[in-house]
Design a protein around this motif. Structure first.
Motif, PDB file in Angstrom:
ATOM      1  N   SER A 187       1.132  -4.498   6.364  1.00 58.40           N
ATOM      2  CA  SER A 187       1.126  -3.690   5.140  1.00 58.40           C
ATOM      3  C   SER A 187       2.506  -3.060   4.971  1.00 58.40           C
ATOM      4  N   VAL A 188       2.885  -2.830   3.724  1.00 58.19           N
ATOM      5  CA  VAL A 188       4.192  -2.183   3.461  1.00 58.19           C
ATOM      6  C   VAL A 188       4.072  -1.290   2.229  1.00 58.19           C
ATOM      7  N   ARG A 189       4.966  -0.321   2.150  1.00 53.87           N
ATOM      8  CA  ARG A 189       5.050   0.471   0.917  1.00 53.87           C
ATOM      9  C   ARG A 189       6.431   0.263   0.310  1.00 53.87           C
ATOM     10  N   LEU A 190       6.556   0.608  -0.957  1.00 55.55           N
ATOM     11  CA  LEU A 190       7.847   0.479  -1.632  1.00 55.55           C
ATOM     12  C   LEU A 190       8.792   1.551  -1.100  1.00 55.55           C
ATOM     13  N   PRO A 191      10.089   1.251  -0.996  1.00 57.67           N
ATOM     14  CA  PRO A 191      11.017   2.232  -0.404  1.00 57.67           C
ATOM     15  C   PRO A 191      11.460   3.297  -1.416  1.00 57.67           C
ATOM     16  N   ILE A 192      10.504   3.986  -2.005  1.00 57.15           N
ATOM     17  CA  ILE A 192      10.835   4.966  -3.053  1.00 57.15           C
ATOM     18  C   ILE A 192      11.579   6.159  -2.459  1.00 57.15           C
ATOM     19  N   ALA A 193      11.046   6.704  -1.379  1.00 57.57           N
ATOM     20  CA  ALA A 193      11.673   7.897  -0.789  1.00 57.57           C
ATOM     21  C   ALA A 193      13.052   7.595  -0.206  1.00 57.57           C
ATOM     22  N   TYR A 244       2.794 -11.664  -1.268  1.00 59.50           N
ATOM     23  CA  TYR A 244       2.771 -10.217  -1.500  1.00 59.50           C
ATOM     24  C   TYR A 244       1.498  -9.864  -2.264  1.00 59.50           C
ATOM     25  N   VAL A 245       0.706  -8.980  -1.664  1.00 61.28           N
ATOM     26  CA  VAL A 245      -0.609  -8.679  -2.233  1.00 61.28           C
ATOM     27  C   VAL A 245      -0.629  -7.274  -2.835  1.00 61.28           C
ATOM     28  N   ILE A 246      -1.095  -7.192  -4.073  1.00 59.74           N
ATOM     29  CA  ILE A 246      -1.255  -5.886  -4.723  1.00 59.74           C
ATOM     30  C   ILE A 246      -2.758  -5.644  -4.875  1.00 59.74           C
ATOM     31  N   GLY A 247      -3.195  -4.449  -4.528  1.00 63.48           N
ATOM     32  CA  GLY A 247      -4.617  -4.132  -4.639  1.00 63.48           C
ATOM     33  C   GLY A 247      -5.023  -4.038  -6.105  1.00 63.48           C
ATOM     34  N   GLY A 248      -6.045  -4.804  -6.488  1.00 63.89           N
ATOM     35  CA  GLY A 248      -6.522  -4.783  -7.885  1.00 63.89           C
ATOM     36  C   GLY A 248      -7.417  -3.579  -8.099  1.00 63.89           C
ATOM     37  N   SER A 274       0.840  -1.204   0.000  1.00 61.33           N
ATOM     38  CA  SER A 274       0.000   0.000   0.000  1.00 61.33           C
ATOM     39  C   SER A 274       0.876   1.255   0.000  1.00 61.33           C
ATOM     40  N   PRO A 275       0.590   2.215  -0.907  1.00 64.91           N
ATOM     41  CA  PRO A 275       1.420   3.435  -0.930  1.00 64.91           C
ATOM     42  C   PRO A 275       1.288   4.245   0.360  1.00 64.91           C
ATOM     43  N   ASP A 276       0.227   3.981   1.134  1.00 65.92           N
ATOM     44  CA  ASP A 276      -0.008   4.763   2.353  1.00 65.92           C
ATOM     45  C   ASP A 276       0.483   4.064   3.616  1.00 65.92           C
ATOM     46  N   SER A 277       1.098   2.907   3.450  1.00 65.44           N
ATOM     47  CA  SER A 277       1.525   2.184   4.651  1.00 65.44           C
ATOM     48  C   SER A 277       2.653   2.927   5.366  1.00 65.44           C
ATOM     49  N   LEU A 294       1.750   3.969  -7.677  1.00 59.30           N
ATOM     50  CA  LEU A 294       2.089   3.340  -8.960  1.00 59.30           C
ATOM     51  C   LEU A 294       0.975   2.411  -9.418  1.00 59.30           C
ATOM     52  N   THR A 295       1.023   2.057 -10.687  1.00 56.52           N
ATOM     53  CA  THR A 295       0.022   1.108 -11.187  1.00 56.52           C
ATOM     54  C   THR A 295       0.430  -0.306 -10.761  1.00 56.52           C
ATOM     55  N   LEU A 296      -0.523  -1.221 -10.865  1.00 56.08           N
ATOM     56  CA  LEU A 296      -0.259  -2.603 -10.457  1.00 56.08           C
ATOM     57  C   LEU A 296       0.949  -3.191 -11.162  1.00 56.08           C
ATOM     58  N   ASN A 297       0.986  -2.985 -12.487  1.00 54.90           N
ATOM     59  CA  ASN A 297       2.077  -3.649 -13.198  1.00 54.90           C
ATOM     60  C   ASN A 297       3.421  -2.983 -12.920  1.00 54.90           C
ATOM     61  N   GLN A 298       3.423  -1.679 -12.559  1.00 57.01           N
ATOM     62  CA  GLN A 298       4.697  -1.048 -12.162  1.00 57.01           C
ATOM     63  C   GLN A 298       5.165  -1.644 -10.828  1.00 57.01           C
ATOM     64  N   VAL A 299       4.222  -1.831  -9.912  1.00 49.90           N
ATOM     65  CA  VAL A 299       4.584  -2.430  -8.612  1.00 49.90           C
ATOM     66  C   VAL A 299       5.114  -3.848  -8.836  1.00 49.90           C
ATOM     67  N   TYR A 300       4.407  -4.576  -9.708  1.00 48.91           N
ATOM     68  CA  TYR A 300       4.851  -5.938 -10.017  1.00 48.91           C
ATOM     69  C   TYR A 300       6.285  -5.917 -10.571  1.00 48.91           C
TER      70      TYR A 300
HETATM   71  C1  LIG Z   1      -3.162   2.200  -8.531  1.00 50.54           C
HETATM   72  S1  LIG Z   1      -2.713   1.603  -6.985  1.00 50.54           S
HETATM   73  C2  LIG Z   1      -4.181   1.970  -6.101  1.00 50.54           C
HETATM   74  C3  LIG Z   1      -3.983   3.063  -5.158  1.00 50.54           C
HETATM   75  C4  LIG Z   1      -5.132   3.187  -4.211  1.00 50.54           C
HETATM   76  N1  LIG Z   1      -5.461   4.555  -4.016  1.00 50.54           N
HETATM   77  C5  LIG Z   1      -4.823   2.534  -2.874  1.00 50.54           C
HETATM   78  O1  LIG Z   1      -5.094   3.146  -1.851  1.00 50.54           O
HETATM   79  O2  LIG Z   1      -4.346   1.395  -2.888  1.00 50.54           O
HETATM   80  C6  LIG Z   1      -2.825  -0.126  -7.137  1.00 50.54           C
HETATM   81  C7  LIG Z   1      -2.105  -0.908  -6.103  1.00 50.54           C
HETATM   82  O3  LIG Z   1      -0.711  -0.853  -6.312  1.00 50.54           O
HETATM   83  C8  LIG Z   1      -0.030  -0.973  -5.065  1.00 50.54           C
HETATM   84  N2  LIG Z   1       0.833   0.222  -4.914  1.00 50.54           N
HETATM   85  C9  LIG Z   1       0.855   1.341  -5.682  1.00 50.54           C
HETATM   86  N3  LIG Z   1       1.836   2.166  -5.316  1.00 50.54           N
HETATM   87  C10 LIG Z   1       2.463   1.577  -4.278  1.00 50.54           C
HETATM   88  C11 LIG Z   1       3.561   1.939  -3.430  1.00 50.54           C
HETATM   89  N4  LIG Z   1       4.213   3.075  -3.596  1.00 50.54           N
HETATM   90  N5  LIG Z   1       3.931   1.081  -2.468  1.00 50.54           N
HETATM   91  C12 LIG Z   1       3.274  -0.081  -2.282  1.00 50.54           C
HETATM   92  N6  LIG Z   1       2.243  -0.477  -3.039  1.00 50.54           N
HETATM   93  C13 LIG Z   1       1.832   0.324  -4.033  1.00 50.54           C
HETATM   94  C14 LIG Z   1      -1.075  -1.070  -3.999  1.00 50.54           C
HETATM   95  O4  LIG Z   1      -1.260  -2.423  -3.668  1.00 50.54           O
HETATM   96  C15 LIG Z   1      -2.281  -0.490  -4.685  1.00 50.54           C
HETATM   97  O5  LIG Z   1      -3.474  -0.986  -4.138  1.00 50.54           O
END
Ligand SMILES: C[S@@+](CC[C@H](N)C(=O)[O-])C[C@H]1O[C@@H](n2cnc3c(N)ncnc32)[C@H](O)[C@@H]1O
Length: 333
Positions: free
Chosen positions: A250-256, A224-228, A208-211, A270-276
């Motif tokens: 929950s975790v976020r990618l270490p972009i920062a 590892y679960v990506i939100g569809g 999750s980008p907000d984790s 990011l989009t799903l396939n970018q995260v993948y």
């Molecule tokens: C287009 S994003 C959806 C964003 C959506 N607003 C949310 O709260 O999840 C699709 C999925 O990609 C994953 N994702 C996108 N950016 C991410 C990040 N920076 N770190 C971790 N996961 C990310 C999450 O699993 C997210 O549900």
């Protein structure tokens, strides 16, 4: 197959003048009983078609001939190109990188995916957000699943891909089947059941980008679960709320942590396939720099540390803000 050279001469043999004869000339050559000086009424009893209809027919015949020739030439060109590229690859073949035909390459990819189904790191797309998406976004999500699968086919260490909450008869299922050719033969695990029924919550790591937590490494015992979810206008914290509801990590990618702000705009969603792609590259290289540099689009406003020009004071302020966010709890997943 007709020799293109022969076909090429055909119209000229039939209609005489090789230097683009007029259509009247062609008409009287093709239908000698028809004298173009006579009024149409005079020829109608012999020739039931009007002059215009005959001209049309002639044009159609010429076009058909041209298409036949073009198709034959194109087929020949493709065959020559394929043979030339095969010869080039055979010549460049070495004991370390032997030449492999496309057919063998495809079979090897399938074998690799089959092996990944039992041995690969598990990656799951949680398809439970259909009601949050417009029909267009549902279609985009289906296309992203297709991109993910085709990337997974090409990599050295494919993931064991799962889709959960994908119910037959839904618009989402219909779009996935429509946009992913051969979906029924995909080497992935598909479940109508939701995530929580398929896996133990202890093994789930929700991206999750907000984790507040950061993904540091990939643990093969986790899923590892990506939100569809495709949200044109980002909906805040959807994946984080889902992880909280499931009571899983929950975790976020270490972009920062590994990139710096290079623009005042952009975000880390990011989009799903970018995260993948990022997870897949990290799984292969063990380097966040390499994975993020290759997969985070420049428009997101980040560049890998040490690669871009020195940031401006304004950029540095923003980097500090991002860095502060990362000072929260770090979880090794
Ligand atoms: C287009 S994003 C959806 C964003 C959506 N607003 C949310 O709260 O999840 C699709 C999925 O990609 C994953 N994702 C996108 N950016 C991410 C990040 N920076 N770190 C971790 N996961 C990310 C999450 O699993 C997210 O549900």
């Amino acid at each position: 197959m007709a020799d293109p050279a022969e076909v090429d001469q055909e119209p000229f043999r039939t209609f005489g003048d090789p230097l683009h004869p007029s259509s009247d000339q062609l008409l009287s050559d093709a239908f000698p009983e028809m004298n173009s000086n006579q009024p149409d009424s005079a020829i109608l009893p012999v020739q039931t078609k009007s002059k215009t209809a005959l001209k049309k027919e002639l044009r159609f015949q010429k076009r058909t001939e041209r298409c036949k020739i073009n198709r034959a030439n194109e087929k020949l060109r493709r065959k020559e190109k394929l043979l030339a590229s095969r010869k080039r690859m055979q010549a460049a073949s070495t004991p370390e990188h032997p030449y492999v035909s496309r057919r063998v390459e495809r079979r090897m990819a399938r074998d690799k995916l089959t092996k990944a189904l039992t041995e690969g790191v598990r990656l799951c797309v949680d398809m439970s957000f259909e009601e949050l998406m417009s029909p267009k976004e549902i279609g985009q999500l289906a296309s992203q699943i297709c991109y993910m699968y085709s990337s997974n086919k090409k990599v050295e260490k494919p993931f064991c891909m799962h889709l959960t909450s994908l119910k037959q008869g839904t618009k989402l299922h219909e779009e996935v089947v429509k946009r992913c050719p051969g979906f029924d033969n995909y080497k992935i695990k598909v479940f109508e059941d939701p995530l929580e029924k398929v896996f133990q919550k202890e093994e789930l790591v929700y991206m999750s980008p907000d984790s507040p937590n950061i993904l540091e490494r990939i643990d093969p015992s986790k899923v590892y679960v990506i939100g569809g979810l495709v949200d044109g206008t980002p909906k805040r914290q959807v994946s984080l709320s889902r992880a909280q509801a499931l009571n899983c990590q929950s975790v976020r990618l270490p972009i920062a942590e590994h990139m710096k702000r290079s623009a005042s705009h952009g975000n880390t969603i990011l989009t799903l396939n970018q995260v993948y792609e990022i997870l897949m590259r990290f799984n292969e290289t063990n380097s966040w720099e390499q994975a993020l540099d290759a997969c985070v689009p420049r428009r997101k406003g980040f560049t890998v540390n040490g690669q871009a020009d020195t940031p401006t004071a304004e950029e540095e302020d923003k980097t500090d803000v991002l860095q502060e966010e990362t000072n929260r709890e770090t979880i090794t997943s």
